[in-house]
Design a protein around this motif. Structure first.
Motif, PDB file in Angstrom:
ATOM      1  N   LEU A  62       0.861  -1.177   0.000  1.00 18.22           N
ATOM      2  CA  LEU A  62       0.000   0.000   0.000  1.00 18.22           C
ATOM      3  C   LEU A  62       0.893   1.221   0.000  1.00 18.22           C
ATOM      4  O   LEU A  62       1.870   1.287   0.754  1.00 18.22           O
ATOM      5  N   GLY A  63       0.603   2.174  -0.860  1.00 21.38           N
ATOM      6  CA  GLY A  63       1.427   3.371  -0.923  1.00 21.38           C
ATOM      7  C   GLY A  63       0.617   4.578  -1.290  1.00 21.38           C
ATOM      8  O   GLY A  63      -0.581   4.507  -1.544  1.00 21.38           O
ATOM      9  N   MET A  64       1.285   5.727  -1.299  1.00 15.51           N
ATOM     10  CA  MET A  64       0.624   6.965  -1.662  1.00 15.51           C
ATOM     11  C   MET A  64       0.677   7.131  -3.172  1.00 15.51           C
ATOM     12  O   MET A  64       1.407   6.426  -3.848  1.00 15.51           O
ATOM     13  N   PRO A  65      -0.102   8.063  -3.743  1.00 20.32           N
ATOM     14  CA  PRO A  65      -0.093   8.243  -5.201  1.00 20.32           C
ATOM     15  C   PRO A  65       1.307   8.550  -5.716  1.00 20.32           C
ATOM     16  O   PRO A  65       2.028   9.343  -5.139  1.00 20.32           O
ATOM     17  N   SER A  66       1.671   7.884  -6.848  1.00 23.49           N
ATOM     18  CA  SER A  66       2.973   8.089  -7.492  1.00 23.49           C
ATOM     19  C   SER A  66       4.097   8.009  -6.473  1.00 23.49           C
ATOM     20  O   SER A  66       5.014   8.821  -6.461  1.00 23.49           O
ATOM     21  N   GLU A  67       4.015   7.016  -5.610  1.00 26.04           N
ATOM     22  CA  GLU A  67       4.918   6.897  -4.462  1.00 26.04           C
ATOM     23  C   GLU A  67       6.383   6.917  -4.850  1.00 26.04           C
ATOM     24  O   GLU A  67       7.192   7.621  -4.260  1.00 26.04           O
ATOM     25  N   GLN A  68       6.742   6.153  -5.896  1.00 23.53           N
ATOM     26  CA  GLN A  68       8.151   6.048  -6.235  1.00 23.53           C
ATOM     27  C   GLN A  68       8.723   7.382  -6.682  1.00 23.53           C
ATOM     28  O   GLN A  68       9.850   7.717  -6.363  1.00 23.53           O
ATOM     29  N   ARG A  69       7.937   8.160  -7.416  1.00 21.35           N
ATOM     30  CA  ARG A  69       8.444   9.446  -7.883  1.00 21.35           C
ATOM     31  C   ARG A  69       8.502  10.449  -6.756  1.00 21.35           C
ATOM     32  O   ARG A  69       9.398  11.271  -6.677  1.00 21.35           O
ATOM     33  N   ILE A  70       7.516  10.405  -5.839  1.00 24.27           N
ATOM     34  CA  ILE A  70       7.493  11.367  -4.746  1.00 24.27           C
ATOM     35  C   ILE A  70       8.621  11.111  -3.767  1.00 24.27           C
ATOM     36  O   ILE A  70       9.179  12.019  -3.182  1.00 24.27           O
ATOM     37  N   GLU A  71       8.988   9.835  -3.560  1.00 21.74           N
ATOM     38  CA  GLU A  71      10.017   9.497  -2.590  1.00 21.74           C
ATOM     39  C   GLU A  71      11.366  10.102  -2.957  1.00 21.74           C
ATOM     40  O   GLU A  71      12.209  10.338  -2.113  1.00 21.74           O
ATOM     41  N   LYS A  72      11.595  10.340  -4.256  1.00 26.53           N
ATOM     42  CA  LYS A  72      12.870  10.886  -4.694  1.00 26.53           C
ATOM     43  C   LYS A  72      12.938  12.378  -4.363  1.00 26.53           C
ATOM     44  O   LYS A  72      12.026  13.130  -4.651  1.00 26.53           O
ATOM     45  N   ALA A  73      14.027  12.799  -3.745  1.00 30.00           N
ATOM     46  CA  ALA A  73      14.187  14.216  -3.445  1.00 30.00           C
ATOM     47  C   ALA A  73      14.323  14.993  -4.732  1.00 30.00           C
ATOM     48  O   ALA A  73      14.950  14.554  -5.683  1.00 30.00           O
ATOM     49  N   ALA A  74      13.724  16.177  -4.756  1.00 29.09           N
ATOM     50  CA  ALA A  74      13.797  17.016  -5.949  1.00 29.09           C
ATOM     51  C   ALA A  74      15.082  17.822  -5.897  1.00 29.09           C
ATOM     52  O   ALA A  74      15.256  18.663  -5.034  1.00 29.09           O
ATOM     53  N   VAL A  75      16.011  17.536  -6.790  1.00 31.34           N
ATOM     54  CA  VAL A  75      17.322  18.180  -6.791  1.00 31.34           C
ATOM     55  C   VAL A  75      17.556  18.834  -8.138  1.00 31.34           C
ATOM     56  O   VAL A  75      17.433  18.189  -9.168  1.00 31.34           O
ATOM     57  N   VAL A  76      17.896  20.106  -8.126  1.00 36.26           N
ATOM     58  CA  VAL A  76      18.180  20.820  -9.367  1.00 36.26           C
ATOM     59  C   VAL A  76      19.509  21.540  -9.209  1.00 36.26           C
ATOM     60  O   VAL A  76      19.696  22.281  -8.250  1.00 36.26           O
ATOM     61  N   PRO A  77      20.508  21.334 -10.107  1.00 33.91           N
ATOM     62  CA  PRO A  77      21.796  22.021  -9.999  1.00 33.91           C
ATOM     63  C   PRO A  77      21.672  23.490 -10.353  1.00 33.91           C
ATOM     64  O   PRO A  77      20.592  23.980 -10.683  1.00 33.91           O
ATOM     65  N   ASP A  78      22.792  24.166 -10.327  1.00 38.71           N
ATOM     66  CA  ASP A  78      22.861  25.605 -10.594  1.00 38.71           C
ATOM     67  C   ASP A  78      22.194  25.934 -11.928  1.00 38.71           C
ATOM     68  O   ASP A  78      22.639  25.485 -12.978  1.00 38.71           O
ATOM     69  N   LEU A  79      21.117  26.737 -11.902  1.00 36.34           N
ATOM     70  CA  LEU A  79      20.352  27.043 -13.105  1.00 36.34           C
ATOM     71  C   LEU A  79      20.463  28.512 -13.457  1.00 36.34           C
ATOM     72  O   LEU A  79      20.649  29.370 -12.600  1.00 36.34           O
ATOM     73  N   THR A  80      20.284  28.810 -14.744  1.00 31.98           N
ATOM     74  CA  THR A  80      20.237  30.197 -15.185  1.00 31.98           C
ATOM     75  C   THR A  80      18.790  30.645 -15.216  1.00 31.98           C
ATOM     76  O   THR A  80      17.870  29.858 -15.055  1.00 31.98           O
ATOM     77  N   GLU A  81      18.562  31.936 -15.460  1.00 31.78           N
ATOM     78  CA  GLU A  81      17.191  32.441 -15.515  1.00 31.78           C
ATOM     79  C   GLU A  81      16.419  31.787 -16.637  1.00 31.78           C
ATOM     80  O   GLU A  81      15.232  31.518 -16.524  1.00 31.78           O
ATOM     81  N   ALA A  82      17.083  31.467 -17.755  1.00 31.90           N
ATOM     82  CA  ALA A  82      16.405  30.788 -18.858  1.00 31.90           C
ATOM     83  C   ALA A  82      15.944  29.404 -18.433  1.00 31.90           C
ATOM     84  O   ALA A  82      14.905  28.922 -18.846  1.00 31.90           O
ATOM     85  N   ASP A  83      16.748  28.770 -17.570  1.00 28.67           N
ATOM     86  CA  ASP A  83      16.395  27.430 -17.127  1.00 28.67           C
ATOM     87  C   ASP A  83      15.140  27.424 -16.271  1.00 28.67           C
ATOM     88  O   ASP A  83      14.362  26.487 -16.301  1.00 28.67           O
ATOM     89  N   TYR A  84      14.940  28.463 -15.452  1.00 27.40           N
ATOM     90  CA  TYR A  84      13.806  28.402 -14.539  1.00 27.40           C
ATOM     91  C   TYR A  84      12.563  29.085 -15.092  1.00 27.40           C
ATOM     92  O   TYR A  84      11.554  29.209 -14.423  1.00 27.40           O
ATOM     93  N   SER A  85      12.611  29.474 -16.356  1.00 27.16           N
ATOM     94  CA  SER A  85      11.423  30.041 -16.989  1.00 27.16           C
ATOM     95  C   SER A  85      10.529  28.901 -17.468  1.00 27.16           C
ATOM     96  O   SER A  85      10.424  28.617 -18.648  1.00 27.16           O
ATOM     97  N   VAL A  86       9.888  28.208 -16.524  1.00 28.71           N
ATOM     98  CA  VAL A  86       9.085  27.031 -16.816  1.00 28.71           C
ATOM     99  C   VAL A  86       7.615  27.373 -16.753  1.00 28.71           C
ATOM    100  O   VAL A  86       7.179  28.159 -15.925  1.00 28.71           O
ATOM    101  N   ASP A  87       6.840  26.788 -17.664  1.00 32.20           N
ATOM    102  CA  ASP A  87       5.396  27.045 -17.711  1.00 32.20           C
ATOM    103  C   ASP A  87       4.759  26.784 -16.360  1.00 32.20           C
ATOM    104  O   ASP A  87       4.916  25.725 -15.783  1.00 32.20           O
ATOM    105  N   GLY A  88       4.032  27.750 -15.851  1.00 24.83           N
ATOM    106  CA  GLY A  88       3.326  27.575 -14.584  1.00 24.83           C
ATOM    107  C   GLY A  88       4.045  28.198 -13.412  1.00 24.83           C
ATOM    108  O   GLY A  88       3.449  28.436 -12.384  1.00 24.83           O
ATOM    109  N   PHE A  89       5.368  28.499 -13.513  1.00 24.68           N
ATOM    110  CA  PHE A  89       6.115  29.096 -12.427  1.00 24.68           C
ATOM    111  C   PHE A  89       6.165  30.616 -12.592  1.00 24.68           C
ATOM    112  O   PHE A  89       6.479  31.129 -13.666  1.00 24.68           O
ATOM    113  N   GLU A  90       5.900  31.296 -11.536  1.00 25.51           N
ATOM    114  CA  GLU A  90       5.959  32.753 -11.573  1.00 25.51           C
ATOM    115  C   GLU A  90       7.386  33.198 -11.345  1.00 25.51           C
ATOM    116  O   GLU A  90       8.060  32.704 -10.449  1.00 25.51           O
ATOM    117  N   LYS A  91       7.878  34.118 -12.179  1.00 24.13           N
ATOM    118  CA  LYS A  91       9.227  34.639 -12.002  1.00 24.13           C
ATOM    119  C   LYS A  91       9.161  35.947 -11.226  1.00 24.13           C
ATOM    120  O   LYS A  91       8.337  36.806 -11.488  1.00 24.13           O
TER     121      LYS A  91
END
Length: 370
Positions: free
Chosen positions: A340-369
């Motif tokens: 028994l697990g939570m929704p999308s358990e395997q993906r959620i268990e992984k820590a979200a890690v993002v290396p050094d990004l530029t402003e172009a990198d973080y201009s993602v749909d849905g994120f407010e700059k």
């Protein structure tokens, strides 16, 4: 000089078509566009002075209310869309932790979800996810390959019929649940009781069923889903809990709304393992107050029998139903464990890690700059 240079670049009078090797050097094929990035259920986006975190609303059984119980460190949700909740905060708040390593620095925090609970079980799962922004000081690359030596073989195992009945978990297509599969908190879990073909049974019934966190049928805690000689008592708590008709009445199908015991709400590695224990009996096709399969209908506020519209056989579900089998002759059958697990358990268990990004990198749909 290479064979290409010895001929194709030789000066001469007049004009001629550009040799193919030269075309390949001066007119390389156009680079194909990189595929769009794939995002998960929990995404982190890092910039020099801030961290953006978003989480899909579809993970929650009540997505419109989940924001009340979500936090990143000490901070609450401060943005949302039709599909996501957002945390948009600077790196100097919300209880974020800074750590300096030899090769990189990290800013980390914990995304938590703590919904309210009532009674001994939970049908909405609390969880926590480590979220990290990682900034490397050095960059290098290396490759390593490993090719396992696979050996084919045949394994023979002896089969034995250990019980008159089989009680097993299934997926929503009524295929046996694989060891690698799991049910999801708040969604239906499917089960079926089957009688061997050699039996001359007319119909299969369940007197009672309960779930425990161990294989021991006498273990505690336990949660009763069927009781009172065939009443699906959990159908009063969850619309996912019900008996399900089948062409062969010697096979009894039913579903139960997935839950976790409140005292074990911390997600273990690989999810929880639960066991179902049922007291099963064979009987005539026509049900009776002693042998029946009754589900509570919240719409009509009435009990209904699986194959018989005669309400009288289910009327005792609000009182005490008579028993058709002496207590000392009843036999309990236990299922194999399921995860028994939570929704999308395997993906959620992984820590979200993002290396050094530029402003172009973080201009993602849905994120407010900012």
């Amino acid at each position: 000089m290479s064979p290409i240079g010895s001929g194709v670049f030789k000066p001469e009078e007049g004009t001629r078509a550009l040799p193919e090797p030269v075309k390949q050097i001066f007119l390389p094929p156009a680079a194909t566009a990189a595929p769009p990035p794939q995002y998960g259920d929990v995404d982190a986006l890092c910039h020099l002075d801030r961290m953006y975190v978003r989480i899909k609303k579809e993970l929650f059984s009540k997505p419109g209310d989940a924001w009340q119980y979500l936090k990143i460190g000490t901070c609450a949700v401060n943005e949302d869309t039709a599909d996501h909740y957002y945390f948009l905060y600077y790196l100097k708040g919300c209880g974020i932790k800074y750590e300096e390593k030899e090769d990189y620095s990290t800013f980390s925090n914990t995304l938590t979800y703590k919904p309210p609970s009532t009674g001994p079980i939970l049908r909405e799962l609390p969880f926590s996810v480590n979220v990290r922004c990682k900034y490397y000081k050095h960059f290098y690359a290396y490759a390593r390959g490993y090719h396992p030596d696979l050996k084919a073989g045949t394994v023979f195992a002896e089969l034995s019929l250990y019980s008159q009945f089989t009680l097993r978990p299934y997926d929503d297509k009524w295929e046996p649940l694989k060891p690698s599969d799991s049910f999801t908190i708040g969604k239906p879990m499917y089960f079926a009781v089957k009688v061997p073909p050699t039996n001359c049974a007319e119909r299969t019934y369940i007197n009672q069923c309960f779930i425990t966190p161990t294989s021991d049928a006498n273990a505690n805690p336990r949660y009763t889903v069927v009781d009172n000689n065939g009443c699906m008592v959990d159908s009063k708590a969850s619309t996912s809990s019900k008996f399900i008709p089948h062409a062969d009445k010697t096979t009894l199908r039913f579903s139960i709304g997935a839950f976790v015991f409140r005292d074990s709400a911390v997600l273990p590695t690989g999810g929880w393992a639960l066991y179902l224990h049922c007291e099963i009996i064979e009987g005539p096709v026509t049900p009776s107050p002693s042998l029946k399969s009754c589900t509570y209908d919240k719409g009509t506020k009435k009990w209904t029998e699986l194959y018989d519209n005669t309400a009288s056989v289910c009327s005792c579900c609000e009182a005490t139903c008579p028993s058709a089998v002496p207590a000392d002759s009843r036999k309990m059958v236990s299922s194999d464990p399921w995860k028994l697990g939570m929704p999308s358990e395997q993906r959620i268990e992984k820590a979200a890690v993002v290396p050094d990004l530029t402003e172009a990198d973080y201009s993602v749909d849905g994120f407010e700059k900012y």
